[in-house]
Design a protein around this motif. Structure first.
Motif, short mmCIF file in Angstrom:
data_model
loop_
_atom_site.label_atom_id
_atom_site.label_comp_id
_atom_site.label_asym_id
_atom_site.label_seq_id
_atom_site.Cartn_x
_atom_site.Cartn_y
_atom_site.Cartn_z
N VAL A 525 69.57 -43.38 -1.68
CA VAL A 525 69.10 -44.49 -2.53
C VAL A 525 69.30 -44.16 -4.01
CG1 VAL A 525 67.05 -45.75 -3.26
CG2 VAL A 525 67.47 -45.35 -0.83
N LEU A 526 69.04 -42.91 -4.40
CA LEU A 526 69.21 -42.49 -5.81
C LEU A 526 70.66 -42.58 -6.26
CD1 LEU A 526 66.94 -39.36 -6.46
CD2 LEU A 526 66.82 -41.59 -7.56
N SER A 527 71.59 -42.48 -5.31
CA SER A 527 73.01 -42.56 -5.67
C SER A 527 73.41 -43.96 -6.10
CB SER A 527 73.87 -42.12 -4.48
OG SER A 527 73.78 -43.05 -3.43
N LEU A 534 63.53 -47.76 -9.04
CA LEU A 534 62.78 -47.34 -7.86
C LEU A 534 61.28 -47.33 -8.14
CD1 LEU A 534 65.00 -44.43 -6.49
CD2 LEU A 534 64.89 -46.79 -5.71
N ARG A 535 60.89 -46.92 -9.36
CA ARG A 535 59.47 -46.91 -9.71
C ARG A 535 58.89 -48.33 -9.66
NH1 ARG A 535 61.13 -42.85 -13.52
NH2 ARG A 535 60.14 -40.84 -12.99
N LEU A 536 59.67 -49.28 -10.17
CA LEU A 536 59.21 -50.67 -10.15
C LEU A 536 59.06 -51.18 -8.72
CD1 LEU A 536 61.37 -52.17 -13.05
CD2 LEU A 536 58.90 -51.77 -13.05
N MET A 537 60.00 -50.79 -7.84
CA MET A 537 59.93 -51.22 -6.45
C MET A 537 58.74 -50.60 -5.75
SD MET A 537 63.95 -51.29 -5.31
CE MET A 537 63.60 -52.22 -3.82
N VAL A 538 58.49 -49.31 -6.02
CA VAL A 538 57.35 -48.63 -5.42
C VAL A 538 56.05 -49.26 -5.90
CG1 VAL A 538 56.03 -46.47 -5.39
CG2 VAL A 538 58.51 -46.43 -5.03
N LYS A 539 55.98 -49.53 -7.22
CA LYS A 539 54.77 -50.12 -7.79
C LYS A 539 54.50 -51.50 -7.19
CE LYS A 539 52.57 -51.10 -12.23
NZ LYS A 539 52.74 -51.09 -13.69
#
Length: 563
Positions: A525-527, A534-539
């Protein structure tokens, strides 16, 4: 493991020690110095337990229970009773006194003693039978009817007309039987070819066997008594040197193998014959097989059920004696007897009778109403078709099997050998639909669905299968190509999908393994996405689902927090 009166509590398991505390020891007798016998009760069951102690060390032990433990809770209960309840007798320094009973016997008037003894024996039937058997001199042999009467009289003397007997009562009955039957058994053991002696022994076994089923009891003494007789008889027959005498003595048991008046095999005689078979030479085993084959041929005309039981037994015996080839024609499959059927089929395959083995397998599969029993037969059919290079039948078998058991390699084999027409598509859709139904419970079925979609190049269909049935281990296989084709959709599904139950179980049992899988997914996913995205999606997931976020979201949150 050496057990003593001092160390047994440290040598034995805590669980067995705890269970022994629920047992009650009664009527403990020291038969001779260090030899103890007792009844040990556990709930509604009672067991006969014996311990032999030599200098406070347990040398031998036995119990009627069927426990697999080397030293069961009933033996522990008796050992504890001996250790805590029986104190050594004080040393007698004075001159030993004569036993008062013996003194009374010596002083008693002879005529008065006989009168008292007669009256007492009349009141106690079990003692009367034991006394009569011990002191009444007979010059003639008992006939079978007399043996039946004597045997049943011993039962009536102890429990009268009751149909239930306590363990102590069973012991009394067996003790009386032992005294009554001993001379009868000894005659046959000395001359096992004597038909009259066999008739007497048969009366003993048959009557005792009937009592075993008629009398309700928790004791195993009846079974043990009959087994001991059977073991004595089989041992006596096995050591007969002359083949003619050996055959003659064994033939008596074959003649009485079936109950009179109704169908049914005498299990005790089957066990006895099997015992003789196991201890016999190859030639004598062959003779026993011939006797059973003849018996089967006669009995199959009279009773189907008896014939089936004999057929199963004969198959085991001819295989054990390497005679299957000689008798193969007599064996046919038996419905609902899968162990027998597979043994028959395997031996046919072993000698190259693949055509007959195939026929028997196919018959059973076609007759089965429960498909779970098909696998044992179809696995053998696969071997047969492979050995005979019958590709057409093999493909047909595998295609039918795929409708119940998804397997991608088998699917590829079938697909490569079938025309891709309308019928094939219908079959393919059925296979896929079945796999989807099984996916929630079977990892193999879920992996089949993913592999098939990927094989067909259907990336959209593959993405659709990234749901609660798929585990992270399988998703990881296709994650790179899915994120390349549908980056946003794949990410959305990865964050929002409920966890598969297999992942939840893996998280409980092997969290390190799951963590390695999730880390690999996270790196893929990081690639494609920045950490801030990703932080926004996790939040977002945490605010919407709170404690219900899936394991990947949790892993991603921890990874981002550590950066």
């Amino acid at each position: 493991m050496e057990l003593t009166l001092k160390n047994y509590k440290t040598k034995l398991s805590a669980e067995l020690l705890k269970r022994s505390m629920r047992c009650q020891v009664r009527e403990c007798d020291e038969l001779s110095p260090g030899v103890f016998e007792s009844y040990v009760d556990e709930q509604d069951s009672s067991f006969d337990v014996k311990l032999n102690l030599v200098k406070n060390v347990v040398s031998t032990h036995s119990c009627e229970c069927e426990s697999n433990a080397t030293f069961c809770q009933h033996k522990i209960a008796l050992l504890n009773y001996i250790a805590t309840g029986i104190k050594p007798s004080a040393k007698i320094l004075a001159k030993k006194k004569i036993d008062p009973v013996r003194q009374a016997l010596e002083d008693a008037d002879h005529d008065k003693l006989k009168e008292w003894l007669f009256a007492t024996l009349k009141k106690n039937k079990d003692l009367s039978i034991a006394f009569t058997n011990e002191f009444l001199t007979r010059t003639d042999d008992y006939d079978p009817h007399e043996i039946v009467v004597l045997t049943m009289d011993a039962v009536k003397a102890v429990i009268n007309k009751r149909s239930r007997a306590e363990a102590t009562e069973v012991k009394k009955i067996v003790d009386l039987w032992s005294a009554i039957h001993r001379p009868i058994l000894d005659k046959f053991l000395a001359e096992p070819t004597n038909s009259a002696y066999f008739a007497q022994v048969h009366a003993v076994i048959d009557t005792c066997d009937n009592c075993k089923y008629r009398i309700s009891t928790n004791s195993k003494r009846f079974e043990k008594y009959i087994k001991d007789i059977k073991d004595e008889l089989s041992a006596a027959i096995s050591i007969i040197r002359e083949d003619e005498s050996w055959s003659k003595s064994l033939s008596y048991f074959f003649l009485e193998l079936f109950h009179e008046g109704y169908y049914g095999i005498r299990r005790e005689y089957i066990n006895l014959i099997v015992s003789v078979f196991n201890s016999s030479s190859t030639d004598r085993r062959k003779k026993i097989n011939e006797m059973f084959v003849e018996l089967y041929q006669n009995r199959s005309k009279e009773s189907k059920n008896d014939a089936i039981e004999i057929l199963k037994l004969v198959l085991d015996m001819v295989i054990a004696n390497n005679e299957f080839v000689e008798h193969k024609e007599m064996f046919v499959p038996i419905r609902h007897s899968i162990n027998y059927n597979l043994k028959l089929i395997d031996n046919l395959m072993k000698i190259g009778e693949l055509g007959k083995a195939e026929m028997f397998c196919t018959e059973q599969v076609n007759a089965n109403t429960n498909q779970e029993y098909d696998w044992a037969y179809t696995s053998r059919l696969k071997h047969i078709y492979t050995e005979t290079n019958n590709e057409k039948k093999l493909i047909h078998l595998i295609s039918d099997e795929l409708l119940r058991t998804p397997d991608f390699k088998n699917y590829q084999l079938v697909a490569a050998n079938l025309t891709q027409d309308g019928e094939f598509k219908k079959w393919r859709n059925k296979v896929l639909a079945n796999a989807r139904q099984l996916a929630s419970y079977h990892k193999e079925a879920m992996e089949f669905s993913l592999a098939l979609r990927n094989h067909e190049g259907d990336m959209k269909g593959l993405l659709g299968y990234i749901d609660s049935h798929a585990d992270y281990d399988s998703i990881l296989i296709y994650a790179k190509q899915l994120i390349d084709h549908f980056p946003e959709l794949f990410m959305k599904r990865l964050f929002e999908r409920p966890d598969c139950y297999r992942d939840s179980r893996l998280n409980s049992e092997e969290p390190e393994k799951l963590d390695r899988i999730l880390e690999k997914l996270y790196q893929i996913v990081l690639s494609k996405f920045e950490k801030e995205t990703l932080r926004l999606m996790v939040k977002h997931q945490e605010s919407v689902y709170r404690s219900w976020i899936n394991l990947f979201t949790t892993h991603a949150a921890k990874a981002l927090q550590s950066d």
